[in-house]
Design an enzyme around this catalytic site. Structure first.
Site, PDB file in Angstrom:
ATOM      1  N   ASP A  67       0.807  -1.228   0.000  1.00  0.00           N
ATOM      2  CA  ASP A  67       0.000   0.000   0.000  1.00  0.00           C
ATOM      3  C   ASP A  67       0.838   1.275   0.000  1.00  0.00           C
ATOM      4  O   ASP A  67       2.053   1.238   0.197  1.00  0.00           O
ATOM      5  CB  ASP A  67      -0.965  -0.008   1.199  1.00  0.00           C
ATOM      6  CG  ASP A  67      -0.284  -0.484   2.497  1.00  0.00           C
ATOM      7  OD1 ASP A  67       0.952  -0.444   2.558  1.00  0.00           O
ATOM      8  OD2 ASP A  67      -1.013  -0.894   3.414  1.00  0.00           O
ATOM      9  N   HIS A 138      -7.339  -4.841  10.432  1.00  0.00           N
ATOM     10  CA  HIS A 138      -7.096  -4.688   8.990  1.00  0.00           C
ATOM     11  C   HIS A 138      -5.830  -5.406   8.532  1.00  0.00           C
ATOM     12  O   HIS A 138      -4.921  -5.665   9.299  1.00  0.00           O
ATOM     13  CB  HIS A 138      -7.096  -3.208   8.569  1.00  0.00           C
ATOM     14  CG  HIS A 138      -5.902  -2.410   9.006  1.00  0.00           C
ATOM     15  ND1 HIS A 138      -5.955  -1.055   9.205  1.00  0.00           N
ATOM     16  CD2 HIS A 138      -4.618  -2.764   9.285  1.00  0.00           C
ATOM     17  CE1 HIS A 138      -4.760  -0.622   9.564  1.00  0.00           C
ATOM     18  NE2 HIS A 138      -3.934  -1.630   9.628  1.00  0.00           N
ATOM     19  N   GLU A 143      -9.689  -1.963   5.505  1.00  0.00           N
ATOM     20  CA  GLU A 143     -10.350  -1.657   6.770  1.00  0.00           C
ATOM     21  C   GLU A 143     -11.598  -2.527   6.946  1.00  0.00           C
ATOM     22  O   GLU A 143     -12.046  -3.170   5.995  1.00  0.00           O
ATOM     23  CB  GLU A 143     -10.740  -0.168   6.772  1.00  0.00           C
ATOM     24  CG  GLU A 143      -9.554   0.786   6.667  1.00  0.00           C
ATOM     25  CD  GLU A 143      -8.699   0.858   7.934  1.00  0.00           C
ATOM     26  OE1 GLU A 143      -8.654  -0.127   8.707  1.00  0.00           O
ATOM     27  OE2 GLU A 143      -8.057   1.897   8.151  1.00  0.00           O
TER      28      GLU A 143
END
Ligand code: PGA
Length: 260
Positions: A67, A138, A143
């Site tokens: 990410d 998460h 999430e």
């Protein structure tokens, strides 16, 4: 799921380091999925030790990070590009062209996310995905209520995550609200998942992940369906597991050829 409980985060990270090293030894062209946050820092130190002290060669390895924050340039002090360089890549011989991290400044998010997912496929898929777990359960930045089938896309962070990650930003600086993250579906495609969790503030999320009901409210529970997930914990993170003694028993009775 294999649950490996060690006394300390250092010992747990050393086990993780051996798992990564073993993979790279048998498969020099391994595709590694990597994560950021405080948790994998010690694991990365172990990988650097394997490289510098044991001569483990990472020159044929390809990496994909989970990410990145939307809006942060690669050289921003809190970007995950910067984090990875500082904690791993500056010290390892992975060629820069083999390192993949989502681009937080992309002008076409949808296209960039699809291309990122495609490049994982073209590389042959991830052999081993390193993961931390958020205090809200998460994985990556998936999430609560993230789709179990999701692929790389933009997500809005939970307030809890914004709060948890504020420590990486300077005073008065806002944590971006949006991120690009590989999805839970992407993570499930990795051949092995190596999840690390250390400290008491992870104990609830860990207990849910291992022994709770599968629910997108706790995204990490999806790993109960994964074929090869190895979860490394310290005593504090394992403190709320009902069957901790069983997991320790299993680990201490592993046949020699299966040990890390
Ligand atoms: P941490 O984050 O390692 O900084 O605790 C883990 C995560 O959010 O996945």
């Amino acid at each position: 799921m294999e649950i490996i409980i060690q006394k300390t985060a250092e010992e747990g990270s050393a086990v993780g380091g051996r798992i990564v090293a073993k993979l790279v030894q048998v498969k020099p062209k391994a595709i590694l999925g990597l994560a950021t946050g405080s948790t994998p820092v010690q694991l990365y130190k172990e990988m650097i030790k394997w490289h510098k002290e044991q001569g483990l060669d990472f020159s044929k390895v390809t990496t994909f990070n989970l990410d990145e924050y939307v809006g942060l340039a690669a050289d921003h002090h809190a970007s995950y590009h910067r984090f990875m360089n500082e904690h791993l890549f500056d010290e390892l011989n992975v060629p820069p062209e083999s390192i993949h991290i989502p681009d937080g400044l992309t002008e076409n998010l949808a296209e960039h996310c699809a291309a990122y997912e495609q490049s994982v496929q073209e590389a042959g898929g991830i052999d081993l995905q390193v993961l931390g777990i958020g205090s809200d359960g998460h994985l990556g930045f998936n999430e609560p209520t993230s789709s179990f089938a999701s692929h790389t896309r933009i997500k809005t962070l939970d307030e809890q995550t914004v709060e948890d990650n504020q420590r990486f930003f300077k005073e008065g600086e806002e944590v971006p609200r949006h991120v690009i993250t590989m999805g839970l579906g992407s993570i499930m495609e990795a051949r092995t998942c190596l999840v690390l969790a250390f400290g008491e503030n992870k104990a609830d999320a860990v207990a849910e992940m291992v022994e709770g009901a599968v629910s997108s409210m706790i995204p990490a529970t999806i790993l109960q369906f994964h074929r090869d997930t190895r979860l490394i914990l310290d005593e504090a993170a394992a403190s709320k597991l009902k069957k901790a003694d069983y997991y320790k028993w299993v680990y201490s009775n592993k046949p020699e050829w299966q040990q890390y």
